[in-house]
Design a protein around this motif. Structure first.
Motif, PDB file in Angstrom:
ATOM      1  N   ALA A  16     -18.077 -15.822 -27.752  1.00 46.04           N
ATOM      2  CA  ALA A  16     -17.206 -15.602 -26.589  1.00 46.04           C
ATOM      3  C   ALA A  16     -17.643 -14.312 -25.907  1.00 46.04           C
ATOM      4  O   ALA A  16     -17.756 -13.270 -26.558  1.00 46.04           O
ATOM      5  N   VAL A  17     -17.886 -14.387 -24.613  1.00 51.20           N
ATOM      6  CA  VAL A  17     -18.284 -13.208 -23.831  1.00 51.20           C
ATOM      7  C   VAL A  17     -17.059 -12.682 -23.093  1.00 51.20           C
ATOM      8  O   VAL A  17     -16.487 -13.383 -22.250  1.00 51.20           O
ATOM      9  N   ASP A  18     -16.647 -11.461 -23.422  1.00 52.12           N
ATOM     10  CA  ASP A  18     -15.510 -10.824 -22.752  1.00 52.12           C
ATOM     11  C   ASP A  18     -16.035  -9.592 -22.024  1.00 52.12           C
ATOM     12  O   ASP A  18     -16.576  -8.674 -22.647  1.00 52.12           O
ATOM     13  N   VAL A  19     -15.855  -9.580 -20.719  1.00 52.81           N
ATOM     14  CA  VAL A  19     -16.408  -8.486 -19.903  1.00 52.81           C
ATOM     15  C   VAL A  19     -15.899  -7.119 -20.348  1.00 52.81           C
ATOM     16  O   VAL A  19     -16.609  -6.118 -20.250  1.00 52.81           O
ATOM     17  N   TYR A  20     -14.656  -7.062 -20.833  1.00 52.70           N
ATOM     18  CA  TYR A  20     -14.066  -5.780 -21.228  1.00 52.70           C
ATOM     19  C   TYR A  20     -14.855  -5.149 -22.368  1.00 52.70           C
ATOM     20  O   TYR A  20     -15.063  -3.936 -22.399  1.00 52.70           O
ATOM     21  N   HIS A  21     -15.296  -5.977 -23.289  1.00 53.57           N
ATOM     22  CA  HIS A  21     -16.008  -5.465 -24.462  1.00 53.57           C
ATOM     23  C   HIS A  21     -17.476  -5.164 -24.186  1.00 53.57           C
ATOM     24  O   HIS A  21     -18.075  -4.325 -24.844  1.00 53.57           O
ATOM     25  N   LEU A  22     -18.058  -5.843 -23.219  1.00 52.46           N
ATOM     26  CA  LEU A  22     -19.523  -5.862 -23.122  1.00 52.46           C
ATOM     27  C   LEU A  22     -20.101  -5.274 -21.843  1.00 52.46           C
ATOM     28  O   LEU A  22     -21.321  -5.138 -21.732  1.00 52.46           O
ATOM     29  N   TRP A  23     -19.277  -4.921 -20.880  1.00 51.20           N
ATOM     30  CA  TRP A  23     -19.778  -4.566 -19.549  1.00 51.20           C
ATOM     31  C   TRP A  23     -20.776  -3.418 -19.558  1.00 51.20           C
ATOM     32  O   TRP A  23     -21.674  -3.349 -18.721  1.00 51.20           O
ATOM     33  N   TRP A  24     -20.644  -2.490 -20.490  1.00 55.29           N
ATOM     34  CA  TRP A  24     -21.455  -1.273 -20.536  1.00 55.29           C
ATOM     35  C   TRP A  24     -22.848  -1.518 -21.118  1.00 55.29           C
ATOM     36  O   TRP A  24     -23.719  -0.641 -21.013  1.00 55.29           O
ATOM     37  N   PRO A  30     -17.783 -10.591 -29.758  1.00 59.41           N
ATOM     38  CA  PRO A  30     -18.120  -9.187 -30.000  1.00 59.41           C
ATOM     39  C   PRO A  30     -17.064  -8.307 -29.337  1.00 59.41           C
ATOM     40  O   PRO A  30     -16.692  -8.544 -28.185  1.00 59.41           O
ATOM     41  N   LEU A  31     -16.608  -7.300 -30.071  1.00 59.70           N
ATOM     42  CA  LEU A  31     -15.591  -6.384 -29.544  1.00 59.70           C
ATOM     43  C   LEU A  31     -16.212  -5.033 -29.194  1.00 59.70           C
ATOM     44  O   LEU A  31     -17.182  -4.608 -29.811  1.00 59.70           O
ATOM     45  N   HIS A  32     -15.620  -4.365 -28.229  1.00 56.63           N
ATOM     46  CA  HIS A  32     -16.083  -3.045 -27.809  1.00 56.63           C
ATOM     47  C   HIS A  32     -16.267  -2.123 -29.030  1.00 56.63           C
ATOM     48  O   HIS A  32     -15.454  -2.162 -29.958  1.00 56.63           O
ATOM     49  N   PRO A  33     -17.310  -1.285 -29.003  1.00 58.56           N
ATOM     50  CA  PRO A  33     -17.534  -0.365 -30.122  1.00 58.56           C
ATOM     51  C   PRO A  33     -16.327   0.515 -30.464  1.00 58.56           C
ATOM     52  O   PRO A  33     -16.245   1.002 -31.584  1.00 58.56           O
ATOM     53  N   MET A  34     -15.394   0.696 -29.541  1.00 59.71           N
ATOM     54  CA  MET A  34     -14.230   1.520 -29.877  1.00 59.71           C
ATOM     55  C   MET A  34     -13.287   0.803 -30.841  1.00 59.71           C
ATOM     56  O   MET A  34     -12.357   1.413 -31.369  1.00 59.71           O
ATOM     57  N   TYR A  35     -13.579  -0.484 -31.109  1.00 61.48           N
ATOM     58  CA  TYR A  35     -12.786  -1.230 -32.078  1.00 61.48           C
ATOM     59  C   TYR A  35     -13.534  -1.477 -33.389  1.00 61.48           C
ATOM     60  O   TYR A  35     -13.135  -2.319 -34.192  1.00 61.48           O
ATOM     61  N   ALA A  36     -14.625  -0.734 -33.594  1.00 55.28           N
ATOM     62  CA  ALA A  36     -15.448  -0.960 -34.793  1.00 55.28           C
ATOM     63  C   ALA A  36     -14.775  -0.455 -36.065  1.00 55.28           C
ATOM     64  O   ALA A  36     -15.216  -0.781 -37.158  1.00 55.28           O
ATOM     65  N   ASP A  37     -13.727   0.352 -35.927  1.00 54.37           N
ATOM     66  CA  ASP A  37     -13.083   0.880 -37.143  1.00 54.37           C
ATOM     67  C   ASP A  37     -12.394  -0.211 -37.950  1.00 54.37           C
ATOM     68  O   ASP A  37     -12.643  -0.359 -39.143  1.00 54.37           O
ATOM     69  N   THR A  38     -11.531  -0.985 -37.296  1.00 57.48           N
ATOM     70  CA  THR A  38     -10.748  -1.970 -38.055  1.00 57.48           C
ATOM     71  C   THR A  38     -10.734  -3.374 -37.441  1.00 57.48           C
ATOM     72  O   THR A  38     -10.302  -4.318 -38.095  1.00 57.48           O
ATOM     73  N   ARG A  39     -11.185  -3.519 -36.193  1.00 52.31           N
ATOM     74  CA  ARG A  39     -11.013  -4.817 -35.536  1.00 52.31           C
ATOM     75  C   ARG A  39     -12.249  -5.704 -35.550  1.00 52.31           C
ATOM     76  O   ARG A  39     -12.161  -6.911 -35.652  1.00 52.31           O
ATOM     77  N   SER A  40     -13.416  -5.081 -35.398  1.00 49.04           N
ATOM     78  CA  SER A  40     -14.622  -5.916 -35.475  1.00 49.04           C
ATOM     79  C   SER A  40     -15.870  -5.097 -35.743  1.00 49.04           C
ATOM     80  O   SER A  40     -16.121  -4.092 -35.084  1.00 49.04           O
ATOM     81  N   ALA A  41     -16.646  -5.573 -36.690  1.00 44.01           N
ATOM     82  CA  ALA A  41     -17.956  -4.985 -36.981  1.00 44.01           C
ATOM     83  C   ALA A  41     -19.043  -5.637 -36.128  1.00 44.01           C
ATOM     84  O   ALA A  41     -20.210  -5.286 -36.243  1.00 44.01           O
ATOM     85  N   VAL A  42     -18.637  -6.569 -35.274  1.00 39.95           N
ATOM     86  CA  VAL A  42     -19.583  -7.188 -34.327  1.00 39.95           C
ATOM     87  C   VAL A  42     -19.272  -6.588 -32.959  1.00 39.95           C
ATOM     88  O   VAL A  42     -18.240  -6.897 -32.359  1.00 39.95           O
ATOM     89  N   ASN A  43     -20.158  -5.714 -32.481  1.00 38.16           N
ATOM     90  CA  ASN A  43     -19.828  -4.894 -31.312  1.00 38.16           C
ATOM     91  C   ASN A  43     -20.764  -5.040 -30.131  1.00 38.16           C
ATOM     92  O   ASN A  43     -20.600  -4.343 -29.126  1.00 38.16           O
ATOM     93  N   THR A  44     -21.740  -5.910 -30.249  1.00 41.37           N
ATOM     94  CA  THR A  44     -22.603  -6.197 -29.109  1.00 41.37           C
ATOM     95  C   THR A  44     -22.870  -7.703 -29.072  1.00 41.37           C
ATOM     96  O   THR A  44     -22.773  -8.392 -30.090  1.00 41.37           O
TER      97      THR A  44
END
Lengths: 273, 273
Positions: free
Chosen positions: B174-182, B141-155
């Motif tokens: 894969a759990v990445d702290v940068y994307h999910l910490w918030w 899952p990628l941070h919501p700030m990448y929902a435009d073109t990088r990933s529609a999976v954001n949580t």
């Protein structure tokens, strides 16, 4: 359904190069119905008189931006933050604004949970004064990319939780498409917000890509990834009948002739909102 | 508990100025246990031989980055994307990497829901080949700030949903702290991920503030807003015993002498992870 111009409100910060007097004159001349006032636009002015001027132009004063920024690791700073929110309430009363938008704040020196507890305590501390003045407070969830220092409230679900826990007719939520568009629970949380009578404000713009600046690169509706008409439909289905507020921070648009920008805002509002 | 150096893995992109041969030599010499290989680091190389070189240095090849980018409004492009993921599987097999990390993709020309459906379909299309080769796929899952073109999976919730729906021992998260910490549901979603046997990878770095660049301004652990030790504890409590992978994109650190940067990584890993 195409949105109506009389339901369009523009934030003073959207046309930042203009003084509030210019914004008011040009918004009104273009048929825009409302204005949301940022506090810095009031600097050096008699706030009561400014409010009268806005109304004399036929504009509704929709809200004052912004209160909030409650959390801090320092108890003294938290009290200063509360004092500043009390001042904002006095300013809103003088201006004749029925609502203050809260950018709630966050302190990276503590957990987001602790910051959220401090936000709730801060709102509760100023609530008696808000009730006395008849001014509402809207918790605005901010995009997770602002969780470091701007807001520990990052989803509509969290904002709804907080508003429902505080449980006052004077505390609700501001829905901004820029912050919330990505959220898979957005539709259901908008419904929930409406059901509890907590949907106080609706802010629109668009999410550009690539994003050049984390703060000041918002787009006009239709320019980015957000389906604004879809979200507006959800908001209206939830019972919201207030203003559609255009809040755009943009180095690019601020550098443009603001009359040209205003025309673009109105076109984007009519065609892509 | 202080993390152990043998559980530290570094991504080749973290030390981008080094060729993979240099990274391997210097990581191994410093006592780092693992390496995750970005596909561009393999360009112009015999992949099987490169895998052997890495293992000869005593390094575990932890994963190949990255597959994914499945969605598109064009059917033909979606097929090309699937073909590229099949190629990535062949590369992972040649390299001896047991896992491919999926940055799932998004196409702003369609809704996030449709993009997510296409991601699921894309993973299912390549899954038989992954099973045949014995290579796992981790939805990141990628941070919501990448929902435009990088990933529609954001949580992590969405990634867990998708992994559970696909329901294969070869598909996890894969759990990445940068994307999910918030994310206020992070702790419970990590537990859920572990309970389903889907916690395949753990990536660490830190969230700097202010953020100078939306892509390439990640910080070293301890430098920003993320409580990495807390999240590591949740991940380990959920049963994860794999590598702690340092994945940092940073114009600032890439401009630094990479030996000095590697020392900083190891220090930050020991003290703030």
């Amino acid at each position: 359904m195409q949105p109506e111009l009389k339901n369009l409100c523009i934030h003073t910060i959207t046309t930042k190069p203009w003084a509030i007097e210019e914004s008011a004159e040009y918004f009104a001349r273009a048929g825009v119905g409302g204005i949301t006032v940022w506090r810095q636009a009031l600097e050096g002015r008699n706030i009561t008189r400014t409010g009268e001027q806005l109304r004399n132009h036929g504009l509704s004063v929709v809200s004052l931006c912004r209160g909030g920024f409650f959390p801090s690791t320092s108890l003294r700073q938290r009290q200063l933050n509360i004092d500043d929110n009390l001042l904002a309430l006095d300013e809103a009363a003088a201006l004749g604004a029925p609502l203050i938008v809260l950018v709630c704040g966050a302190d990276p020196g503590q957990s987001l949970e602790v910051s959220r507890d401090q936000i709730k305590a801060g709102i509760e501390a100023v609530l008696p004064r808000a009730e006395e003045l008849g001014i509402k407070l809207a918790i605005e969830p901010l995009h997770p990319m602002y969780a470091d220092t701007r807001s520990a409230v990052n989803t509509l679900s969290q904002a709804n939780d907080m508003a429902e826990a505080i449980n006052s007719p004077h505390v609700g939520v501001a829905v901004d498409v820029y912050h919330l568009w990505w959220d898979p629970t957005l539709k259901q949380e908008i419904e929930r917000c409406g059901q509890h009578g907590n949907l106080f404000a609706f802010h629109i713009c668009d999410w550009k890509f690539p994003l050049d600046d984390i703060l000041n690169d918002r787009g006009l509706m239709g320019e980015g990834a957000i389906d604004v008409p879809q979200i507006r439909q959800w908001v209206e289905a939830a019972g919201f009948s207030g203003f559609n507020e255009v809040e755009i921070f943009s180095n690019r648009y601020w550098a443009m002739d603001q009359h040209e920008f205003l025309s673009k805002i109105i076109k984007a509002y009519r065609e892509n909102s």
